[in-house]
Design an enzyme around this catalytic site. Structure first.
Site, PDB file in Angstrom:
ATOM      1  N   THR A 235       3.378   0.798  -4.726  1.00  0.00           N
ATOM      2  CA  THR A 235       4.120  -0.212  -5.483  1.00  0.00           C
ATOM      3  C   THR A 235       3.674  -0.300  -6.937  1.00  0.00           C
ATOM      4  O   THR A 235       4.497  -0.292  -7.854  1.00  0.00           O
ATOM      5  CB  THR A 235       3.880  -1.606  -4.871  1.00  0.00           C
TER       6      THR A 235
ATOM      7  N   LYS B 247       0.801  -1.228   0.000  1.00  0.00           N
ATOM      8  CA  LYS B 247       0.000   0.000   0.000  1.00  0.00           C
ATOM      9  C   LYS B 247       0.834   1.279   0.000  1.00  0.00           C
ATOM     10  O   LYS B 247       0.351   2.357   0.347  1.00  0.00           O
ATOM     11  CB  LYS B 247      -1.017   0.054   1.158  1.00  0.00           C
TER      12      LYS B 247
ATOM     13  N   SER C 125      -5.041   2.962   3.825  1.00  0.00           N
ATOM     14  CA  SER C 125      -5.161   2.275   2.541  1.00  0.00           C
ATOM     15  C   SER C 125      -5.274   0.763   2.762  1.00  0.00           C
ATOM     16  O   SER C 125      -6.113   0.094   2.150  1.00  0.00           O
ATOM     17  CB  SER C 125      -3.938   2.603   1.670  1.00  0.00           C
TER      18      SER C 125
ATOM     19  N   HIS D 242       7.099  -7.757  -1.588  1.00  0.00           N
ATOM     20  CA  HIS D 242       6.841  -7.037  -0.334  1.00  0.00           C
ATOM     21  C   HIS D 242       7.598  -7.709   0.812  1.00  0.00           C
ATOM     22  O   HIS D 242       7.372  -7.367   1.974  1.00  0.00           O
ATOM     23  CB  HIS D 242       5.358  -7.086   0.027  1.00  0.00           C
TER      24      HIS D 242
END
Ligand code: A3P
Length: 283
Positions: free
Chosen positions: A45, A42, A127, A97
């Site tokens: 990316t 979030k 987000s 991630h």
């Protein structure tokens, strides 16, 4: 769904990604030619992926309008787009991630370039709250209050924002590591694109740069079905899932109570102590 716990870190549960984590990742060889887009979820990316894809194509949108974003820059740790990566041949862009300590070790002795994007963790929290409420591959928070507590404890997908950021920022002085922020991307997208071009050794003509800017805008990405995640299967996301939600900075101010804002400040100061002032453009 609950998380998959991998070496103490909660990760999304996408069917067979336990095998990916246990068998594929430890053997995975990063090549010098790879460009890795790394972030805490979030943080912007996919915006960054879109920009890099466009830079590689000199602003021509053909690729971004014909291939889903998760195949253009596949995720090493999940099933989505993974097939593209099995041999890591001919594929230049990779996304992840993963926290620093879980990342394939071959990266650290390679010449592969990594772009790491950070974002105000308060906006990351908001987000993430909307995102994880509508996905079927992680725990769904029933309220922002609940998610706020999970976030501060690191009981959210990919673990603690603070640890993730501390881990990767340890590389910030390395030559093959480019640190960007969502806030700078918003404030001066053109300048950010130029920085990325310099880092990747790409030169764009002014009109090509204009095209990159145009096709990576929030509106353009929201309308592009190859980039807005509307092609995700219903088995993995719930009704009402919107990937390009708001695309602004400071939305946390519309969501946090005064007490939450104070509690967050305190944790931020404690956990991020020691970094030079100015590293975090939102502070
Ligand atoms: P919001 O939920 O605040 O709108 P990631 O790709 O790391 O999952 O990050 C998703 C966040 O980036 C979402 O934030 C999304 O709207 C925002 N985003 C994606 N594309 C963007 C763009 N072109 N411009 C601005 N924000 C964008």
């Amino acid at each position: 769904a609950d998380y998959i716990w991998f070496e103490g870190t909660p990760l999304p549960n996408l069917q067979n990604n336990k095998e990916i984590l246990e068998e594929f990742l430890p053997e995975f060889v990063i090549r010098d030619e790879n460009i890795i887009i790394e972030s805490y979820p979030k943080s912007g990316t996919n915006w960054l992926i879109e920009i890099v894809c466009l830079i590689q194509n000199k602003g021509n949108p053909e690729l971004i309008q014909s291939v889903p974003i998760w195949q253009r820059s596949p995720w090493i740790e999940t099933k989505i787009g993974h097939q593209t990566l099995i041999n890591n041949e001919g594929q230049q862009l990779i996304s992840s991630h993963l926290p620093f300590h879980l990342f394939p070790k071959t990266f650290f002795s390679s010449k592969a370039k990594m772009i790491y994007v950070i974002r105000n963790p308060r906006d990351v929290l908001v987000s993430g709250y909307y995102y994880w409420s509508k996905t079927k591959f992680a725990k769904n928070p029933e309220s922002l209050t609940t998610y706020f507590e999970w976030f501060l404890k690191g009981n959210v997908p990919y673990g603690s924002w603070f640890e993730h950021t501390r881990g990767w920022l340890s590389m910030r002085k390395c030559e093959n590591f480019l640190l960007l922020s969502y806030e700078d991307m918003k404030k001066d997208t053109r300048r950010t694109i130029e920085k990325i071009c310099d880092f990747l050794g790409k030169k764009l003509e002014p009109d090509e740069l204009d095209m990159v800017l145009h096709y990576s805008s929030f509106q353009a990405m929201k309308e592009n079905k190859m980039s807005n995640y509307s092609l995700l299967k219903k088995e993995i996301v719930a009704d009402g899932f919107v990937f390009l939600r708001k695309g602004t900075t400071g939305d946390w101010k519309n969501h946090f109570t005064v007490a939450q804002a104070e509690a967050f400040d305190k944790v931020f100061q404690e956990k991020m102590a020691g970094f030079p002032p100015g590293l975090f453009p939102w502070e």
